[in-house]
Write a protein that holds these residues in place. Structure first.
Motif, PDB file in Angstrom:
ATOM      1  N   ARG A 143       3.430  13.894  -9.857  1.00  0.00           N
ATOM      2  CA  ARG A 143       4.276  15.006 -10.297  1.00  0.00           C
ATOM      3  C   ARG A 143       5.732  14.863  -9.870  1.00  0.00           C
ATOM      4  O   ARG A 143       6.595  15.577 -10.376  1.00  0.00           O
ATOM      5  N   MET A 144       6.009  13.968  -8.925  1.00  0.00           N
ATOM      6  CA  MET A 144       7.382  13.825  -8.456  1.00  0.00           C
ATOM      7  C   MET A 144       7.543  12.494  -7.751  1.00  0.00           C
ATOM      8  O   MET A 144       6.652  12.064  -7.014  1.00  0.00           O
ATOM      9  N   ILE A 145       8.677  11.827  -8.007  1.00  0.00           N
ATOM     10  CA  ILE A 145       9.065  10.628  -7.259  1.00  0.00           C
ATOM     11  C   ILE A 145      10.550  10.758  -6.942  1.00  0.00           C
ATOM     12  O   ILE A 145      11.368  10.960  -7.849  1.00  0.00           O
ATOM     13  N   ARG A 146      10.882  10.662  -5.682  1.00  0.00           N
ATOM     14  CA  ARG A 146      12.287  10.752  -5.287  1.00  0.00           C
ATOM     15  C   ARG A 146      13.055   9.531  -5.792  1.00  0.00           C
ATOM     16  O   ARG A 146      12.564   8.394  -5.731  1.00  0.00           O
ATOM     17  N   SER A 147      14.261   9.785  -6.284  1.00  0.00           N
ATOM     18  CA  SER A 147      15.087   8.683  -6.760  1.00  0.00           C
ATOM     19  C   SER A 147      15.758   7.931  -5.614  1.00  0.00           C
ATOM     20  O   SER A 147      16.082   6.753  -5.744  1.00  0.00           O
ATOM     21  N   GLU A 148      15.958   8.619  -4.498  1.00  0.00           N
ATOM     22  CA  GLU A 148      16.567   7.970  -3.335  1.00  0.00           C
ATOM     23  C   GLU A 148      15.477   7.551  -2.351  1.00  0.00           C
ATOM     24  O   GLU A 148      14.546   8.317  -2.074  1.00  0.00           O
ATOM     25  N   PRO A 149      15.578   6.365  -1.803  1.00  0.00           N
ATOM     26  CA  PRO A 149      14.567   5.935  -0.827  1.00  0.00           C
ATOM     27  C   PRO A 149      14.695   6.717   0.478  1.00  0.00           C
ATOM     28  O   PRO A 149      15.783   7.143   0.867  1.00  0.00           O
TER      29      PRO A 149
ATOM     30  N   VAL B 288       2.782  10.761  -0.618  1.00  0.00           N
ATOM     31  CA  VAL B 288       2.683   9.339  -0.274  1.00  0.00           C
ATOM     32  C   VAL B 288       4.066   8.708  -0.321  1.00  0.00           C
ATOM     33  O   VAL B 288       5.006   9.268  -0.899  1.00  0.00           O
ATOM     34  N   TYR B 289       4.160   7.542   0.272  1.00  0.00           N
ATOM     35  CA  TYR B 289       5.400   6.773   0.303  1.00  0.00           C
ATOM     36  C   TYR B 289       5.164   5.466  -0.458  1.00  0.00           C
ATOM     37  O   TYR B 289       4.371   4.623  -0.027  1.00  0.00           O
TER      38      TYR B 289
ATOM     39  N   LEU C 276       9.480   8.575  -1.572  1.00  0.00           N
ATOM     40  CA  LEU C 276       8.540   9.684  -1.432  1.00  0.00           C
ATOM     41  C   LEU C 276       8.043  10.124  -2.806  1.00  0.00           C
ATOM     42  O   LEU C 276       8.834  10.311  -3.734  1.00  0.00           O
ATOM     43  N   ALA C 277       6.719  10.299  -2.935  1.00  0.00           N
ATOM     44  CA  ALA C 277       6.111  10.737  -4.190  1.00  0.00           C
ATOM     45  C   ALA C 277       5.038  11.775  -3.884  1.00  0.00           C
ATOM     46  O   ALA C 277       4.495  11.827  -2.776  1.00  0.00           O
ATOM     47  N   GLU C 278       4.762  12.625  -4.870  1.00  0.00           N
ATOM     48  CA  GLU C 278       3.720  13.644  -4.753  1.00  0.00           C
ATOM     49  C   GLU C 278       2.745  13.481  -5.903  1.00  0.00           C
ATOM     50  O   GLU C 278       3.152  13.363  -7.062  1.00  0.00           O
ATOM     51  N   ILE C 279       1.449  13.512  -5.573  1.00  0.00           N
ATOM     52  CA  ILE C 279       0.382  13.313  -6.557  1.00  0.00           C
ATOM     53  C   ILE C 279      -0.492  14.563  -6.556  1.00  0.00           C
ATOM     54  O   ILE C 279      -1.135  14.883  -5.541  1.00  0.00           O
ATOM     55  N   SER C 280      -0.511  15.282  -7.650  1.00  0.00           N
ATOM     56  CA  SER C 280      -1.336  16.489  -7.757  1.00  0.00           C
ATOM     57  C   SER C 280      -2.802  16.098  -7.860  1.00  0.00           C
ATOM     58  O   SER C 280      -3.162  15.200  -8.632  1.00  0.00           O
TER      59      SER C 280
ATOM     60  N   GLN D 104       0.837  -1.190   0.000  1.00  0.00           N
ATOM     61  CA  GLN D 104       0.000   0.000   0.000  1.00  0.00           C
ATOM     62  C   GLN D 104       0.878   1.248   0.000  1.00  0.00           C
ATOM     63  O   GLN D 104       1.941   1.270   0.605  1.00  0.00           O
ATOM     64  N   ALA D 105       0.381   2.289  -0.674  1.00  0.00           N
ATOM     65  CA  ALA D 105       1.044   3.587  -0.662  1.00  0.00           C
ATOM     66  C   ALA D 105       0.220   4.516   0.212  1.00  0.00           C
ATOM     67  O   ALA D 105      -0.892   4.907  -0.152  1.00  0.00           O
ATOM     68  N   LEU D 106       0.759   4.855   1.370  1.00  0.00           N
ATOM     69  CA  LEU D 106       0.048   5.682   2.339  1.00  0.00           C
ATOM     70  C   LEU D 106       0.707   7.055   2.410  1.00  0.00           C
ATOM     71  O   LEU D 106       1.879   7.222   2.073  1.00  0.00           O
ATOM     72  N   GLY D 107      -0.056   8.045   2.859  1.00  0.00           N
ATOM     73  CA  GLY D 107       0.493   9.382   2.986  1.00  0.00           C
ATOM     74  C   GLY D 107      -0.501  10.349   3.584  1.00  0.00           C
ATOM     75  O   GLY D 107      -1.439   9.950   4.285  1.00  0.00           O
ATOM     76  N   THR D 108      -0.315  11.621   3.303  1.00  0.00           N
ATOM     77  CA  THR D 108      -1.164  12.681   3.849  1.00  0.00           C
ATOM     78  C   THR D 108      -1.478  13.697   2.759  1.00  0.00           C
ATOM     79  O   THR D 108      -0.784  13.787   1.745  1.00  0.00           O
ATOM     80  N   LEU D 109      -2.527  14.486   2.999  1.00  0.00           N
ATOM     81  CA  LEU D 109      -2.904  15.559   2.079  1.00  0.00           C
ATOM     82  C   LEU D 109      -2.135  16.820   2.450  1.00  0.00           C
ATOM     83  O   LEU D 109      -2.125  17.232   3.607  1.00  0.00           O
TER      84      LEU D 109
END
Length: 318
Positions: A267-273, A235-236, A292-296, A25-30
């Motif tokens: 819109r973004m995914i970090r290359s480093e964990p 999200v992670y 770490l990723a960001e979803i617009s 699962q990919a969990l995160g916050t708004l």
């Protein structure tokens, strides 16, 4: 015997349930994009124009810090700039006619004294040869004549210096000195303007860490703004999902406790964990990596609470 079979079946079922692995699962916050306005100087807060949660427009006044100290420094630099400007103007105009006349008169007086001293030395010199005056008197007359002649040369050089005017090197130094003070005054003026905090972008005031009368340290966050037209989901992504998600992909997120699903675009995914296990990244250890990723999100998510927990909805959950 039958009870033993029942308990054995229960144990086997529990073990099977315990061994069943949950899907990743990919969990995160708004979240919203945040803009933090730091304290430009350690000055007391004298006015707060907004409250937390208030919508502000770009350029709207947020807070005022005590400007007296910075303003006095600016006025001192402006006075120095005026002084340097006047000195440079004096260099450009050169010496006044009165100064040249005074130097010429000084040269005439020195020449008269030199003639008088030379005449006296000429009178006592033959007397000294016939030993009619003391040798010390002859030495004093000689020294006085030489000193008077040196004063003539000094006065003559001073007159020539005034007649030639200011040197180009002096003018360059005056220009540089004036520019230096003016730059310092401009920097101080900018520092004074920064004491009046304004919103750099339209947004909502999220946090005001300090109260009226506080004196925060330089660089301390004074105002935190939530900016942007729409929020995003932070999200992670576990390793199992990271290889299947790319920037630009369309995903769907869901707040915990809500049934509605919101579409979004990565819109973004970090290359480093953000987490790396201590063991070799093989087998099950590699599955412990998170990126770490960001979803617009769209406008339909603008009313959702900031920091609300959410998750990425898999295709089979739609």
């Amino acid at each position: 015997m039958a009870d033993r079979r029942i308990w054995a079946a229960i144990v086997v079922a529990l073990l099977a349930a315990g061994c069943t692995r949950q899907p990743p699962q990919a969990l995160g916050t708004l979240e919203w994009d945040r803009v933090t306005l730091p304290a430009p100087a350690s000055e007391r807060i004298v006015r707060i124009d907004v409250r937390e949660g208030q919508q502000v427009a770009a350029g709207e006044s947020l807070m005022q810090l005590e400007p007296a100290h910075t303003r006095s420094q600016l006025e001192a630099l402006q006075a120095q700039a005026a002084q340097r400007d006047a000195a440079l103007l004096e260099l450009r105009h050169g010496p006044r006619a009165e100064d040249i006349a005074q130097a010429r008169a000084t040269l005439v007086a020195a020449q008269a004294q030199a003639r008088q001293a030379q005449a006296y030395y000429a009178r006592v010199q033959p007397l000294g040869a016939r030993q009619l005056v003391a040798a010390s008197e002859l030495d004093r007359a000689r020294a006085a004549a030489q000193s008077a002649q040196a004063q003539v040369q000094q006065a003559s050089a001073g007159l020539l210096e005034l007649q030639h005017g200011s040197r180009s090197e002096q003018l360059a130094q005056g220009v540089a000195a004036l520019a230096s003070v003016q730059a310092s005054a401009e920097a101080q003026s900018i520092a004074l303007d920064k004491l009046a905090l304004v919103a750099p972008r339209a947004g909502r005031v999220d946090s005001l860490p300090y109260k009226l009368g506080d004196q925060p340290a330089t660089g301390a966050p004074l105002v935190v703004l939530l900016v942007g037209e729409t929020p995003y989901a932070r999200v992670y992504l576990p390793q199992a999902l990271r290889n299947r998600v790319q920037v630009g992909d369309t995903l769907r997120v869901q707040l915990q406790g809500q049934a509605q699903v919101y579409p979004g675009r990565v819109r973004m995914i970090r290359s480093e964990p953000v987490f790396t296990p201590y063991f070799a990244l093989t087998g099950q250890d590699a599955e412990r990596l998170s990126y770490l990723a960001e979803i617009s999100l769209g406008e339909e998510a603008t009313t959702l609470p900031v920091g609300a927990p959410l998750r990425v909805v898999a295709d089979d959950e739609r």
